[in-house]
Write a protein that holds these residues in place. Sequence first.
Motif, PDB file in Angstrom:
ATOM      1  N   SER A   1       0.810  -1.218   0.000  1.00 40.84           N
ATOM      2  CA  SER A   1       0.000   0.000   0.000  1.00 40.84           C
ATOM      3  C   SER A   1       0.846   1.271   0.000  1.00 40.84           C
ATOM      4  O   SER A   1       0.360   2.339  -0.383  1.00 40.84           O
ATOM      5  CB  SER A   1      -0.925   0.005   1.219  1.00 40.84           C
ATOM      6  OG  SER A   1      -0.171   0.052   2.426  1.00 40.84           O
ATOM      7  N   LEU A   2       2.123   1.164   0.391  1.00 38.44           N
ATOM      8  CA  LEU A   2       2.994   2.338   0.452  1.00 38.44           C
ATOM      9  C   LEU A   2       3.876   2.500  -0.783  1.00 38.44           C
ATOM     10  O   LEU A   2       4.631   3.463  -0.882  1.00 38.44           O
ATOM     11  CB  LEU A   2       3.895   2.260   1.696  1.00 38.44           C
ATOM     12  CG  LEU A   2       3.173   2.300   3.056  1.00 38.44           C
ATOM     13  CD1 LEU A   2       4.175   2.130   4.191  1.00 38.44           C
ATOM     14  CD2 LEU A   2       2.390   3.593   3.218  1.00 38.44           C
ATOM     15  N   THR A   3       3.786   1.566  -1.717  1.00 40.28           N
ATOM     16  CA  THR A   3       4.628   1.642  -2.909  1.00 40.28           C
ATOM     17  C   THR A   3       4.214   2.813  -3.789  1.00 40.28           C
ATOM     18  O   THR A   3       3.078   3.294  -3.734  1.00 40.28           O
ATOM     19  CB  THR A   3       4.547   0.340  -3.719  1.00 40.28           C
ATOM     20  OG1 THR A   3       3.176   0.049  -3.987  1.00 40.28           O
ATOM     21  CG2 THR A   3       5.183  -0.804  -2.956  1.00 40.28           C
ATOM     22  N   LYS A   4       5.147   3.240  -4.622  1.00 36.30           N
ATOM     23  CA  LYS A   4       4.936   4.415  -5.468  1.00 36.30           C
ATOM     24  C   LYS A   4       4.277   4.097  -6.809  1.00 36.30           C
ATOM     25  O   LYS A   4       3.775   4.984  -7.478  1.00 36.30           O
ATOM     26  CB  LYS A   4       6.276   5.106  -5.725  1.00 36.30           C
ATOM     27  CG  LYS A   4       6.970   5.601  -4.460  1.00 36.30           C
ATOM     28  CD  LYS A   4       6.180   6.701  -3.772  1.00 36.30           C
ATOM     29  CE  LYS A   4       6.939   7.271  -2.583  1.00 36.30           C
ATOM     30  NZ  LYS A   4       6.179   8.343  -1.900  1.00 36.30           N
ATOM     31  N   SER A   5       4.316   2.830  -7.207  1.00 40.21           N
ATOM     32  CA  SER A   5       3.767   2.491  -8.525  1.00 40.21           C
ATOM     33  C   SER A   5       3.077   1.142  -8.457  1.00 40.21           C
ATOM     34  O   SER A   5       3.351   0.317  -7.575  1.00 40.21           O
ATOM     35  CB  SER A   5       4.884   2.438  -9.580  1.00 40.21           C
ATOM     36  OG  SER A   5       5.768   1.358  -9.309  1.00 40.21           O
ATOM     37  N   ASP A   6       2.186   0.903  -9.409  1.00 43.98           N
ATOM     38  CA  ASP A   6       1.485  -0.379  -9.465  1.00 43.98           C
ATOM     39  C   ASP A   6       2.452  -1.524  -9.744  1.00 43.98           C
ATOM     40  O   ASP A   6       2.307  -2.617  -9.194  1.00 43.98           O
ATOM     41  CB  ASP A   6       0.412  -0.333 -10.554  1.00 43.98           C
ATOM     42  CG  ASP A   6      -0.732   0.603 -10.193  1.00 43.98           C
ATOM     43  OD1 ASP A   6      -0.849   0.957  -9.001  1.00 43.98           O
ATOM     44  OD2 ASP A   6      -1.515   0.976 -11.093  1.00 43.98           O
TER      45      ASP A   6
ATOM     46  N   LEU B   1       5.625  -1.804  -8.916  1.00 40.23           N
ATOM     47  CA  LEU B   1       6.359  -2.129  -7.698  1.00 40.23           C
ATOM     48  C   LEU B   1       5.455  -2.847  -6.697  1.00 40.23           C
ATOM     49  O   LEU B   1       5.899  -3.760  -5.993  1.00 40.23           O
ATOM     50  CB  LEU B   1       6.929  -0.860  -7.078  1.00 40.23           C
ATOM     51  CG  LEU B   1       7.784  -1.045  -5.810  1.00 40.23           C
ATOM     52  CD1 LEU B   1       8.970  -1.954  -6.089  1.00 40.23           C
ATOM     53  CD2 LEU B   1       8.244   0.317  -5.286  1.00 40.23           C
ATOM     54  N   ALA B   2       4.187  -2.455  -6.642  1.00 52.75           N
ATOM     55  CA  ALA B   2       3.246  -3.120  -5.739  1.00 52.75           C
ATOM     56  C   ALA B   2       3.122  -4.605  -6.082  1.00 52.75           C
ATOM     57  O   ALA B   2       3.116  -5.466  -5.193  1.00 52.75           O
ATOM     58  CB  ALA B   2       1.882  -2.445  -5.829  1.00 52.75           C
TER      59      ALA B   2
ATOM     60  N   SER C   1      -8.087   0.555  -7.467  1.00 53.82           N
ATOM     61  CA  SER C   1      -6.679   0.592  -7.106  1.00 53.82           C
ATOM     62  C   SER C   1      -6.051  -0.785  -7.251  1.00 53.82           C
ATOM     63  O   SER C   1      -6.498  -1.760  -6.632  1.00 53.82           O
ATOM     64  CB  SER C   1      -6.533   1.083  -5.659  1.00 53.82           C
ATOM     65  OG  SER C   1      -5.209   0.903  -5.213  1.00 53.82           O
TER      66      SER C   1
ATOM     67  N   LYS D   1      -2.979  -1.466  -6.287  1.00 53.10           N
ATOM     68  CA  LYS D   1      -2.265  -1.708  -5.029  1.00 53.10           C
ATOM     69  C   LYS D   1      -3.186  -2.288  -3.965  1.00 53.10           C
ATOM     70  O   LYS D   1      -2.802  -3.188  -3.215  1.00 53.10           O
ATOM     71  CB  LYS D   1      -1.621  -0.412  -4.531  1.00 53.10           C
ATOM     72  CG  LYS D   1      -0.489   0.099  -5.394  1.00 53.10           C
ATOM     73  CD  LYS D   1       0.277   1.229  -4.729  1.00 53.10           C
ATOM     74  CE  LYS D   1      -0.569   2.476  -4.621  1.00 53.10           C
ATOM     75  NZ  LYS D   1       0.226   3.609  -4.069  1.00 53.10           N
TER      76      LYS D   1
END
Length: 509
Positions: free
Chosen positions: A19-24, A26-27, A115, A117
């Motif tokens: 939930s804290l990642t910057k991009s989908d 990376l999530a 979302s 993420k």
Amino acid sequence: MPWLSILMAVPVLGAVGVSLTKSDKLAKQVALAVSLVVLVLTGVVAAQFNPSSATRFQFAEVYDWIPRFGVHYGVGVDGIALVLIALSAVLVPIVILASWHDADGTGAAAPPKRSVKTYFALLLVLEAMMIGVFAATDVFLFYIFFEAMLIPMYFMIGSYGGAQRSYAAVKFLLYSLFGGLLMLVAVIALYVIAEKGTFMFPELVGVIQDPTTQKWLFLGFFIAFAVKAPLWPFHTWLPDAAAQAPAGAAVLLVGVLDKVGTYGMLRFCLELFPDAAKFFTPMVIVMAVVGIVYGAIVAIGQTDIKRLIAYTSISHFGFIALGVFAMTSRGGAGATLYMVNHGFSTGALFLIAGFLIYRRGSSQIADYGGVQKVAPLLAGTFLIAGLSGLSMPGLSSFVSEFMVLMGTFESNPVAAIIATSGVVLAAIYILWMYQRMMTGPTVESVKGFTDLNSRERWVVAPLVAVIIALGFFPAPVLNVINPAVDQTLSNVQVVQFTPAVADKKGAGQ
């Protein structure tokens, strides 16, 4: 080392990280990495598990949670719980990989403004809940996990599912909450009547002696588990939920969450209320046999791929319940193995159905035809998963279904004979579905299909490998399951054991 707590904590922390990642992108990477870590840790736990240990629940952890009411954070595993935790740990990374290109996991276009993420975070939270429910040795803690699982699954169906997702999600939630409410009443009554001042399962086994009390408490637990399983006639929520859920969520719903129902019957209904279980066995056997035949017949008439698979699962859950209440070692071991094998075979069917829906944009069987000519690998893996679903010899479900029928025949030959008709009906709904979708002339909308890509092969390859491996060599799993089933039946004081078990114990049937 608190292995079970670590197994639950890792996916929860992973969900926070996702939930804290910057991009989908990376999530997705974080979610997959976390699920693989859980899989490795589960392998470590399985390697250290000793099936022949005199200690029933291994890796046990017990801490006071609410001392005033005797509630503990109590976890531990026997062979039955371990194989179901392993099933969860294997399926989650496969589902994450299958859901890589979209938020809804089917390959079809996700609902707008959802979302990605959040979807992957929900998957990891659900994994923690699934591990917790099978590991819980405190009855109240089990109930907490039993209800908590509803939350991530509700949002995955309601936010990321098909056109009727809201209806399906609410129906799933209402049915589950009804069963959970009955169970909560039974849990509280068990605590009060037992007068033990604790909810710890091992300390409550054999405490309730009054036959009438056992019957009422049994019904409170059993109805909750029958809804969760789902067992006929409490099944009506499953086709809607499975058809509308993203394919990945459907895999975990039918492959793991519903197993909590049959697991609960084996763990709690039999051991906490043995006399009541014997009293209600004829009723449950009838429900199971009706479910086997009914689910198979209705599956034959389905026109939607995912609804067809859902109805086949209703039939399969009838087999599992039949094995549990056969009250024989072979039946109980077969039912537990069936829970595992069904998770893999049905998981493969749902995921491959998702790949098909992505390519065609439709879940209607009539919209396909001749797929095997343009995508032979896709059609071949679908056939293997389907043949496992109909219990073809050499594939995993055959072993467990055969054990269930043999174990049932020892105690109830009539039920076993009628249940065998489910095998014949399974051949009809699987092979007819394959014939309509994969063979014959290639319809125009299918001619542009691509075969399985590298990511999709990584998704289905482990499932196909397990299906074939357990079909030829189920002994490693059965060696873990058998001692736990024998312990369960000894607590129920069943006098009829299978010949193999009886010989091993030096006693006649």
